[in-house]
Design an enzyme around this catalytic site. Structure first.
Site, short mmCIF file in Angstrom:
data_model
loop_
_atom_site.label_atom_id
_atom_site.label_comp_id
_atom_site.label_asym_id
_atom_site.label_seq_id
_atom_site.Cartn_x
_atom_site.Cartn_y
_atom_site.Cartn_z
N GLY A 35 0.82 -1.21 0.00
CA GLY A 35 0.00 0.00 0.00
C GLY A 35 0.85 1.26 0.00
N ASP A 39 3.61 6.74 -7.78
CA ASP A 39 3.72 6.53 -9.23
C ASP A 39 4.60 5.33 -9.59
OD1 ASP A 39 2.07 8.65 -9.69
OD2 ASP A 39 3.64 10.05 -10.31
N HIS A 41 4.49 2.43 -8.02
CA HIS A 41 3.54 1.31 -8.02
C HIS A 41 2.66 1.34 -9.26
CE1 HIS A 41 4.26 1.76 -3.54
NE2 HIS A 41 4.47 0.48 -3.70
N ASP A 155 14.07 -2.44 -5.10
CA ASP A 155 14.42 -3.46 -4.10
C ASP A 155 15.11 -4.61 -4.84
OD1 ASP A 155 12.98 -2.39 -1.58
OD2 ASP A 155 11.46 -2.29 -3.14
N VAL A 181 11.27 3.95 -10.74
CA VAL A 181 10.70 5.24 -11.11
C VAL A 181 11.28 6.29 -10.16
CG1 VAL A 181 8.58 6.59 -11.35
CG2 VAL A 181 8.62 4.18 -12.01
N SER A 191 7.60 4.63 -0.58
CA SER A 191 6.59 5.01 0.41
C SER A 191 7.23 5.64 1.63
CB SER A 191 5.77 3.78 0.82
OG SER A 191 5.13 3.21 -0.30
#
Length: 283
Positions: A35, A39, A41, A155, A181, A191
Site C-alpha cells: 500500500g 507513481d 507502483h 528493491d 521510477v 513510500s
C-alpha cells in the site's frame, strides 16, 4: 469514472474470483504491494496490464518482514487513496487480507531463502527480512496463482530472492522486474520518502548522484575500488550514515573485482536522519 476493483479479503473469495477468470482463459499478473501507493507502483500496474489480461494488486503490510525496532506500526497506510489510484488504472482485483487471514492461529511454516538472500547486503543489516518476504510472497503466489508477478528493481536484492524462490520451488510464476521510477531530481520513489524532512528531501538525491558518478568512472575504465570509494565519500559528506555501498554481479549478487566479471549493479543503503533509503543502478 472507472469502476472500483473487486476487493477480496479472504482466501476463498479470492480463489473463487481467480477461478472465474481462469475459466474465461484469462492470464493473470500479480503486483504485490504494502500500500501507500505512488507513481512507482502505478508503473508496475501498467506493466502488469501489458503482460496479462487481468491484474491483481495485493495490499498487505507484512509484519514478518519488520524487526521489533522497525516501523511496522507507523508504516504509511492510505487505503482510500490507494483504491482510487487502482480504480483509475482499471485493476481487476485487490487482494487485501488482514494479518489473521494471512497468518491464522497455529501458522508454523516459513520459507528460509539462501543464495541471493545471503549476499551480505540487506541481509547483513536486516537478517529477518528475506525470510519474511519469501514466506509472504510464496503465500501470495499460491493464493493468487498468477502467470506473472511484477516487482520493482528498486528493491533489487528482493527481486533476485523472489526470482530464485519462484524458480527453485517450481511455482509456475514468471517474475518480472520493472525499472525504478524516480523523482525529477533522481530520488527513487518510495513510500518511506514521506518520512524525510524538507531539508532531508533536498539532500536525499545525493545517493543517485553518487551512484551515477561511480558508474561513470567504472565505465571509463577506473578500477572499482577507487570509483566506489569516491561515491561513498560523497554520500557520507552529505550527512548519510552509510550501511553499504557496493558493486555486485547483477545476476548473482556475488562480489566482483573488475568490470570484466559480468553485468554489474551498484547497490546502496544509507540512513538520513531517521529514514533508511535504498537504491541501485546498473553499470
Amino acid at each position: 469514472m472507472s469502476p472500483s476493483p473487486l476487493i477480496a479479503r479472504t482466501v476463498p473469495t479470492l480463489r473463487r474470483t481467480v477461478d472465474t477468470l481462469r475459466k474465461r482463459k484469462a492470464t493473470i499478473a500479480l503486483v504485490p504491494t504494502m500500500g501507500a501507493l505512488h507513481d512507482g507502483h502505478v508503473s508496475l500496474v501498467r506493466l502488469a496490464k501489458r503482460r496479462a489480461s487481468r491484474v491483481v494488486v495485493s495490499i498487505f503490510v507484512n509484519p514478518t518482514q519488520f524487526a521489533p525496532t522497525e516501523d511496522f506500526g507507523a508504516y504509511p497506510r492510505t487505503w482510500k487513496a490507494d483504491i482510487a489510484k487502482l480504480a483509475a488504472e482499471d485493476v481487476d482485483i485487490v487482494w487485501h487480507p488482514d494479518v489473521k487471514a494471512m497468518y491464522p492461529e497455529g501458522f508454523a511454516t516459513r520459507i528460509v531463502p539462501e543464495g541471493p538472500a545471503l549476499a551480505g547486503l540487506e541481509d547483513r543489516f536486516r537478517p529477518h527480512f528475506f525470510g519474511g518476504v519469501a514466506t509472504v510472497v510464496g503465500k501470495l503466489f499460491t493464493q493468487c496463482r498468477p502467470d506473472f508477478a511484477i516487482f520493482g528493481e528498486k528493491d533489487f536484492q528482493q527481486l533476485r530472492v523472489v526470482t530464485q524462490m519462484a524458480r527453485d520451488l517450481d511455482l509456475g510464476v514468471k517474475v518480472i522486474g520493472s525499472r525504478t521510477v524516480r523523482e525529477r531530481d533522481g530520488l527513487a520513489m518510495s513510500s518511506r520518502n514521506v518520512y524525510l524532512s524538507p531539508e532531508e528531501r533536498q539532500t536525499a538525491p545525493i545517493l543517485y548522484r553518487a551512484m551515477k558518478e561511480s558508474a561513470r568512472r567504472i565505465k571509463a575504465g577506473d578500477a572499482i575500488a577507487p570509483a566506489m570509494a569516491g561515491g561513498a565519500e560523497m554520500i557520507k559528506a552529505a550527512g548519510f550514515a552509510l550501511d553499504y555501498y557496493e558493486v555486485r554481479h547483477a545476476e548473482t549478487l556475488a562480489q566482483v573485482a573488475s568490470r570484466k566479471e559480468g553485468p554489474l549493479r551498484i547497490l546502496v543503503a544509507a540512513k538520513l536522519g531517521s529514514t533508511r533509503l535504498i537504491d541501485n543502478i546498473g553499470v
